[in-house]
Write an enzyme that holds these catalytic residues in place. Structure first.
Site, mmCIF file in Angstrom:
data_model
loop_
_atom_site.group_PDB
_atom_site.id
_atom_site.type_symbol
_atom_site.label_atom_id
_atom_site.label_comp_id
_atom_site.label_asym_id
_atom_site.label_seq_id
_atom_site.Cartn_x
_atom_site.Cartn_y
_atom_site.Cartn_z
ATOM 1 N N LEU A 144 0.836 -1.202 0.000
ATOM 2 C CA LEU A 144 0.000 0.000 0.000
ATOM 3 C C LEU A 144 0.867 1.247 0.000
ATOM 4 O O LEU A 144 1.826 1.341 0.781
ATOM 5 C CB LEU A 144 -0.887 0.014 1.255
ATOM 6 N N SER A 145 0.535 2.211 -0.861
ATOM 7 C CA SER A 145 1.139 3.539 -0.844
ATOM 8 C C SER A 145 2.664 3.443 -1.025
ATOM 9 O O SER A 145 3.119 2.951 -2.055
ATOM 10 C CB SER A 145 0.751 4.266 0.446
ATOM 11 N N ALA A 146 3.467 3.868 -0.042
ATOM 12 C CA ALA A 146 4.911 3.691 -0.150
ATOM 13 C C ALA A 146 5.257 2.218 -0.286
ATOM 14 O O ALA A 146 6.210 1.854 -0.994
ATOM 15 C CB ALA A 146 5.610 4.296 1.066
ATOM 16 N N ALA A 149 4.597 1.426 -3.881
ATOM 17 C CA ALA A 149 5.708 1.876 -4.712
ATOM 18 C C ALA A 149 6.914 0.952 -4.564
ATOM 19 O O ALA A 149 7.638 0.688 -5.533
ATOM 20 C CB ALA A 149 6.087 3.310 -4.347
ATOM 21 N N ILE A 168 -1.279 -1.158 -4.512
ATOM 22 C CA ILE A 168 -2.454 -0.452 -4.013
ATOM 23 C C ILE A 168 -2.057 0.988 -3.693
ATOM 24 O O ILE A 168 -1.178 1.231 -2.865
ATOM 25 C CB ILE A 168 -3.015 -1.127 -2.748
#
Length: 355
Positions: A144-146, A149, A168
């Site tokens: 998720l998020s970082a 990435a 995500i």
């Protein structure tokens, strides 16, 4: 006799971490000695008792401000692993690396093959697969998020490790070098669309098939703009050599698109979750439900955890009825006993309960 205000003051001295531990179980176990660990990450693992040899492994990367335990509690990955028989590995960021507990997806040294956090995660995967006799051909990564990435970075730097990945509310690989660029890309600004696929090809010497990728994003995300989801799709469309989606449908009110390769294999899917902000989409009701809503863990009426696992073929495509568990009172943990004793002592001292 102590006053009620004295009693309340005493209860307030209980630390938040103690109260949280009293109310929430933790399925994860810390693992040491996974390798050289150049990224200085922590490894947390859940292997269900009696897990069959050659079971799958899911690698889960939490978001900023989260820990492995909080993301597991919210997403329900170890809950699903218990039910359907696979292992879950949670690399965990440390405050010494990033004060907000973000994986450093924007740091060139941490997203280069053989270096930093990417290398630490690779070592954890290799060690876990070997130690627990898991199937190296059925390893998957999500975040998720970082963490999303960083999942992009893992898929780019080590595509040979993964059968599939799920990103995500994340960003495409190679989109930022440094904090300033990271913040701009999160807002959807300044992206270079010309070399999306080439960045992934340049990240490793890989020449085999590419992992399948699932992309999830809320269309009301004000933290990581949804343009990033479109760019992740474009990055992997180029690698898989696919053009227009083969299927576009509505699932629980959300747009779901699927791209298939020449052999008919679904190589990319995208869920654009209607009205959802920044977080992991959960379902709190129905047979797919798992996890618990919280900060960045959002009840969206659709379970990304279950549907991602189903796309990977490690749970049934259609969720079977959830088992009804008979209630059995568990022995109180030492933490719960301490909390209960403190409460009872305080109430007794205040004359509110009998000695």
């Amino acid at each position: 006799m102590r006053s009620i205000s004295d009693t309340i003051a005493r209860l307030r001295k209980l630390s938040p971490s103690t109260l949280q531990a009293a109310g929430r179980s933790n399925n994860l176990t810390s693992v040491d000695d996974c390798g050289t660990n150049p990224g200085a990450l922590r490894a947390m693992l859940h292997v269900p008792p009696g897990l069959s040899p050659q079971a799958p492994l899911v690698v889960v990367l939490h978001g900023c401000t989260q820990t492995a335990a909080t993301y597991d509690n919210g997403s329900g990955w170890s809950e699903l692993a218990e039910r359907f028989g696979f292992a879950v590995l949670f690399p965990e960021q440390q405050r010494a690396n990033n004060p907000n507990l973000c994986f450093n997806w924007f740091s060139p040294d941490d997203v280069r093959r053989g270096s930093g956090e990417v290398e630490s995660i690779r070592e954890m995967i290799v060690d876990t697969v070997k130690r627990h006799e898991l199937n190296p051909a059925r390893v998957f990564v999500t975040g998720l998020s970082a963490g999303g990435a960083m999942a992009s970075a893992m898929l780019a730097c080590h595509p040979e490790l993964f059968a599939g990945g799920a990103i995500i509310a994340g960003l495409p690989f190679g989109s930022a070098r440094g904090v300033t660029e990271a913040l701009e890309r999160m807002r959807g600004r300044g992206h270079d669309r010309a070399s999306l696929g080439e960045r992934v090809r340049a990240a490793s010497p890989h020449c085999g098939p590419w992992p399948a990728v699932s992309v999830w994003h809320g269309n009301s995300d004000a933290t990581v703009d949804a343009v990033n989801a479109a760019m992740i799709v474009d990055q992997w469309r180029e690698l898989h050599g696919v053009d227009e989606p083969d299927t576009t449908e509505r699932v629980a009110g959300n747009v779901h698109r699927i791209w298939r390769d020449a052999a008919g294999r679904a190589v990319i899917e995208e869920y654009l979750v209607a009205g959802m902000g920044h977080g992991t989409p959960l379902a709190t009701h129905g047979d797919e439900a798992c996890g618990s809503p919280g900060a960045h863990m959002l009840d969206a009426g659709i379970s990304s955890t279950y549907r991602i696992a189903a796309a990977w073929g490690i749970v049934p495509a259609v969720a079977p009825p959830r088992p009804v568990k008979a209630f059995v009172a568990a022995p109180a943990s030492p933490v719960r006993q301490d909390v209960a004793a403190t409460i009872n002592d305080s109430l007794r001292a205040a004359g509110l309960i009998k000695p």
